[in-house]
Every structure is written in structure tokens, then in C-alpha cells.
Design an enzyme around this catalytic site. Sequence first.
Site, short mmCIF file in Angstrom:
data_model
loop_
_atom_site.label_atom_id
_atom_site.label_comp_id
_atom_site.label_asym_id
_atom_site.label_seq_id
_atom_site.Cartn_x
_atom_site.Cartn_y
_atom_site.Cartn_z
N THR A 196 0.82 -1.22 0.00
CA THR A 196 0.00 0.00 0.00
C THR A 196 0.86 1.27 0.00
O THR A 196 1.99 1.26 0.51
CB THR A 196 -0.92 -0.01 1.25
OG1 THR A 196 -1.44 1.29 1.45
CG2 THR A 196 -0.17 -0.40 2.51
N ASP A 197 0.29 2.35 -0.52
CA ASP A 197 0.99 3.65 -0.47
C ASP A 197 1.16 4.12 0.98
O ASP A 197 1.97 5.00 1.26
CB ASP A 197 0.23 4.72 -1.29
CG ASP A 197 -1.21 4.97 -0.86
OD1 ASP A 197 -1.70 4.30 0.07
OD2 ASP A 197 -1.85 5.85 -1.47
N GLU A 198 0.39 3.53 1.91
CA GLU A 198 0.43 3.99 3.30
C GLU A 198 1.77 3.71 3.98
O GLU A 198 2.07 4.29 5.02
CB GLU A 198 -0.74 3.39 4.10
CG GLU A 198 -2.06 3.81 3.47
CD GLU A 198 -3.31 3.48 4.27
OE1 GLU A 198 -3.23 3.40 5.50
OE2 GLU A 198 -4.38 3.32 3.64
N TYR A 219 -1.70 -0.51 11.10
CA TYR A 219 -1.91 -1.19 9.80
C TYR A 219 -0.71 -0.95 8.87
O TYR A 219 -0.10 -1.89 8.38
CB TYR A 219 -3.20 -0.71 9.15
CG TYR A 219 -3.29 -1.00 7.66
CD1 TYR A 219 -3.37 -2.32 7.19
CD2 TYR A 219 -3.27 0.03 6.71
CE1 TYR A 219 -3.42 -2.59 5.82
CE2 TYR A 219 -3.33 -0.24 5.35
CZ TYR A 219 -3.41 -1.55 4.91
OH TYR A 219 -3.46 -1.82 3.56
N LYS A 249 2.19 -3.51 7.33
CA LYS A 249 2.42 -3.70 5.89
C LYS A 249 3.88 -3.35 5.54
O LYS A 249 4.50 -4.02 4.72
CB LYS A 249 1.46 -2.82 5.06
CG LYS A 249 0.00 -3.19 5.15
CD LYS A 249 -0.35 -4.55 4.59
CE LYS A 249 -0.25 -4.62 3.08
NZ LYS A 249 -0.71 -5.95 2.56
P1 NAD Z 1 -10.10 -6.98 2.39
O1 NAD Z 1 -10.05 -6.62 3.83
O2 NAD Z 1 -11.31 -6.68 1.59
O3 NAD Z 1 -9.83 -8.55 2.22
C1 NAD Z 1 -8.80 -9.23 2.91
C2 NAD Z 1 -8.98 -10.72 2.65
O4 NAD Z 1 -7.93 -11.41 3.32
C3 NAD Z 1 -10.30 -11.28 3.21
O5 NAD Z 1 -10.89 -12.14 2.25
C4 NAD Z 1 -9.86 -12.06 4.46
O6 NAD Z 1 -10.71 -13.16 4.75
C5 NAD Z 1 -8.47 -12.53 4.02
N1 NAD Z 1 -7.61 -12.82 5.17
C6 NAD Z 1 -7.39 -12.05 6.27
N2 NAD Z 1 -6.54 -12.67 7.10
C7 NAD Z 1 -6.20 -13.86 6.52
C8 NAD Z 1 -5.35 -14.94 6.89
N3 NAD Z 1 -4.67 -14.93 8.05
N4 NAD Z 1 -5.23 -15.98 6.04
C9 NAD Z 1 -5.92 -16.02 4.87
N5 NAD Z 1 -6.75 -15.04 4.49
C10 NAD Z 1 -6.88 -13.97 5.29
O7 NAD Z 1 -8.81 -6.30 1.73
P2 NAD Z 1 -8.61 -5.60 0.33
O8 NAD Z 1 -9.10 -4.21 0.42
O9 NAD Z 1 -9.10 -6.51 -0.74
O10 NAD Z 1 -7.03 -5.53 0.28
C11 NAD Z 1 -6.25 -6.59 -0.28
C12 NAD Z 1 -4.77 -6.25 -0.16
O11 NAD Z 1 -4.51 -5.01 -0.82
C13 NAD Z 1 -4.31 -6.07 1.28
O12 NAD Z 1 -3.04 -6.67 1.40
C14 NAD Z 1 -4.22 -4.57 1.47
O13 NAD Z 1 -3.23 -4.22 2.41
C15 NAD Z 1 -3.85 -4.12 0.07
N6 NAD Z 1 -4.30 -2.76 -0.29
C16 NAD Z 1 -5.62 -2.42 -0.22
C17 NAD Z 1 -6.02 -1.14 -0.61
C18 NAD Z 1 -7.48 -0.73 -0.59
O14 NAD Z 1 -7.78 0.44 -0.88
N7 NAD Z 1 -8.41 -1.61 -0.30
C19 NAD Z 1 -5.08 -0.20 -1.04
C20 NAD Z 1 -3.73 -0.59 -1.09
C21 NAD Z 1 -3.36 -1.88 -0.72
P1 TYD Z 2 -10.48 4.47 4.59
O1 TYD Z 2 -11.47 4.10 3.55
O2 TYD Z 2 -10.56 3.85 5.94
O3 TYD Z 2 -9.04 4.21 3.92
P2 TYD Z 2 -7.55 4.63 4.45
O4 TYD Z 2 -7.63 5.04 5.85
O5 TYD Z 2 -6.82 3.34 4.29
O6 TYD Z 2 -7.09 5.70 3.53
O7 TYD Z 2 -10.51 6.05 4.78
C1 TYD Z 2 -10.32 6.93 3.68
C2 TYD Z 2 -10.36 8.36 4.21
O8 TYD Z 2 -11.68 8.62 4.70
C3 TYD Z 2 -9.43 8.60 5.37
O9 TYD Z 2 -8.87 9.91 5.26
C4 TYD Z 2 -10.33 8.52 6.59
C5 TYD Z 2 -11.65 9.00 6.08
N1 TYD Z 2 -12.85 8.40 6.74
C6 TYD Z 2 -13.84 9.23 7.27
O10 TYD Z 2 -13.77 10.48 7.21
N2 TYD Z 2 -14.92 8.63 7.87
C7 TYD Z 2 -15.06 7.28 7.96
O11 TYD Z 2 -16.07 6.79 8.55
C8 TYD Z 2 -14.03 6.45 7.41
C9 TYD Z 2 -14.12 4.94 7.49
C10 TYD Z 2 -12.95 7.06 6.80
#
Ligand code: NAD
Ligand code: TYD
Length: 333
Positions: free
Chosen positions: A123-125, A147, A151
Site C-alpha cells: 500500500t501507499d500507506e 496497519y 504492511k
Molecule cells: P479486504 O479486507 O477486503 O480482504 C482481505 C482478505 O484477506 C479477506 O478475504 C480475508 O478473509 C483474508 N484474510 C485475512 N486474514 C487472513 C489470513 N490470516 N489468512 C488467509 N486469508 C486472510 O482487503 P482488500 O481491500 O481486498 O485488500 C487486499 C490487499 O490489498 C491487502 O493486502 C491490502 O493491504 C492491500 N491494499 C488495499 C487497498 C485498498 O484500498 N483496499 C489499497 C492498497 C493496498
Molecule cells: P479508509 O477508507 O478507511 O481508507 P484509508 O484510511 O486506508 O485511507 O478512509 C479513507 C479516508 O476517509 C481517510 O482519510 C479517513 C476518512 N474516513 C472518514 O472520514 N470517515 C469514515 O467513517 C471512514 C471509514 C474514513
Amino acid sequence: MNILVTGGCGFIGSNFIKYILKKYSSYKIVNLDKLTYAGNLDNLKDVEKNKNYKFIKGDICNKRIVEKIAKHVDCIINFAAETHVDRSILEAGSFIKTDVYGTYILLEAAKKYRHKKYIQISTDEVYGSIDKGSFNEESRLKPNSPYSASKTSADLLCRSYFVTYGVPVVITRSSNNYGPYQYPEKVIPLFITNAIEDKPLPLYGDGKNVRDWLYVMDNCSGIDTVLCKGTAGEVYNIGGDNEITNIELTKSILKILNKPFSLIKPVADRLGHDRRYSLDCSKLMKLGWKPKRKFNETLKETIEWYIVNKKWWKKLKDNKFNQYYKRQYKISG
Ligand code: NAD
Ligand code: TYD
């Protein structure tokens, strides 16, 4: 190609599995997922009978299960993680376990079975917050939440397995994704579904934090580019080139849904809230990738998807665990 996808029942993983099965008729995917609160078999209903797809319920921290599957594949793509920043602030243990220790177990398997590639979905985070300019892949890592710290730890382990053992690790760092099947705790699906039900939209702090929004299918094509052309040991940023403040985003959602701005409810800020994320993605673009979809268009499509698929998210929002979590931490939604 035989791929072990972990965490494929979550938001990005399930979209990625469908993307790959549609694009490559010769690829086979095994999806290992623990089915935590964020994992949902409904996300993969369309492909559950596909002969190139197999689901196995299990934990990436379980060496025995991981090795049993890893023995038969050419590469691992690790999506599995605990992913919600707010939950990590309340309880960091499960993030450290899955995101760090789980990655270690997968890297060990990639080392043992000499896989062709190991892709870590990061992630960019991990770069932390930036006021001006953008992070490139050489920027220092300065995570601010449990988190992003977990990562980052996983990214560093990946790097060490490349340098020390020659495991062909590639890392992708994407910005915030949005699209269908995103669990309704992340801001876009939470705000869309709350607005549909005329519930308040809890906006943190002054609402001026900036996120760069990437349509999930553009992330999938970016990961596919890295799978085909990415160099071992390298990191690739994947961003959407769509930076907007949370307040602008919230107003856009309400406008599209034709709901009043009075639904916006300013609430206390998130602890350690990163102000702005921004990525320089020129490295991946040199491999021929660019985000294809426009933000306004895909935000509308995403909102329509949540309107049509109310059954999908209603079940998740009414879920006992989710209710307990919200009551416990006084979260609305
Ligand atoms: P999500 O929370 O929707 O899904 C996570 C999945 O991982 C779920 O299906 C969960 O059951 C599974 N999981 C959790 N713990 C597990 C374990 N111990 N063993 C096997 N499976 C397990 O997440 P997402 O949003 O689809 O993100 C997927 C990946 O992308 C993550 O690694 C996250 O850090 C990364 N990512 C997400 C975003 C975003 O905006 N959603 C952005 C950048 C990076
Ligand atoms: P989120 O979707 O949790 O993603 P991330 O924290 O990984 O970027 O949040 C996106 C942005 O929205 C973040 O700046 C926090 C804000 N946010 C709210 O203002 N209210 C909310 O209820 C949530 C979940 C997030």
C-alpha cells in the site's frame, strides 16, 4: 501458469481473480482465504464452478496448509491481510500476525518451492503522509498507523528474502481502491450505503485529508502488468491520479445519490490520521500500464452497483460481529 492467490475472498482479491480468469483461459488459480469478517464467498459466486478456480479455506499463518498448496503452484500473489486502519488503531495484534507473520510463512514457501514469482500486495500507506509532491519507490518508509506499520514490516521482509535468498519478490504499492464488493467499512462503500439509508456520514476531522482514488480494475491490470513484466526485487507504485479531499468525495457521493449535504456528520478525527497520500507511478507506466477509467464515471458505476446489490451489503452491515464492533467502539453506519 498456476497461481496461489491469498485473501481472494476480499475486495481486491476477488476482483483480481475474476479479471485473471476472464483474461487468461490457461491460468489456474487456487484461492486460500481464512474467511475473516472481510472474506466473503458471495464475492466469487460467478466463478465458483470455473474449472480453473479452486477455493481452500485456511490461514496464511498455517505453514502446513500453505506448503501443501505452494508445492503445486508457480507463483504466489499475497492479498491476504487485515486492512482497516480504524480497526488496527483499536487492536493491532491480528494485523501483526496476519500481515507480518503470514507474509513470512508465504515467503518461506516461495523459497522452498523455488517459485517463479512472489507478488506482495502492499500500500501507499507505507510511505506515510506527504504535504506536497509525490512518493516514488525510493522514498523513505514512514508508516503512521499499526496497519501501515505491519504492511511496511512485510515489505521489508520481502526485500530481505530477495537479497538473502534470491526469492523473486515483487512488491506493488497501490493507492486507495474503490469499486464493487468493497466491505462497507471503508469510506466509499460506507458513505454510499449510509446515504442510501439516509443515515449520517461520519466525516473525520476537518474533512480535508486527501486520498488518491484508484478504480479496482485499474489496480488489477497494474498487478497483471507486474506479474508479466515486473523485475524481481523491484517495487511498483500503482496510483489512480485522482487526488481529492474527503469532503469533496463525500459531496460527490451525495450529489450523485441526490441526497442532502445535511447527512454529513463531522466527527472526531482518527488518531494519527495521514493528511495526504500521493504516488509517482512513472515506473509502472514505463512497463506499459496506465489507469484506464475516469473517476467520475467509475464513482457513478460504483454507486449504481451498491444500489443494485443492496442484499450483498445489507447482510454484512447487519452481521452480528459488525454490530458488536460498532457498538463496542461507538461507530455509526
Ligand atoms: P479486504 O479486507 O477486503 O480482504 C482481505 C482478505 O484477506 C479477506 O478475504 C480475508 O478473509 C483474508 N484474510 C485475512 N486474514 C487472513 C489470513 N490470516 N489468512 C488467509 N486469508 C486472510 O482487503 P482488500 O481491500 O481486498 O485488500 C487486499 C490487499 O490489498 C491487502 O493486502 C491490502 O493491504 C492491500 N491494499 C488495499 C487497498 C485498498 O484500498 N483496499 C489499497 C492498497 C493496498
Ligand atoms: P479508509 O477508507 O478507511 O481508507 P484509508 O484510511 O486506508 O485511507 O478512509 C479513507 C479516508 O476517509 C481517510 O482519510 C479517513 C476518512 N474516513 C472518514 O472520514 N470517515 C469514515 O467513517 C471512514 C471509514 C474514513
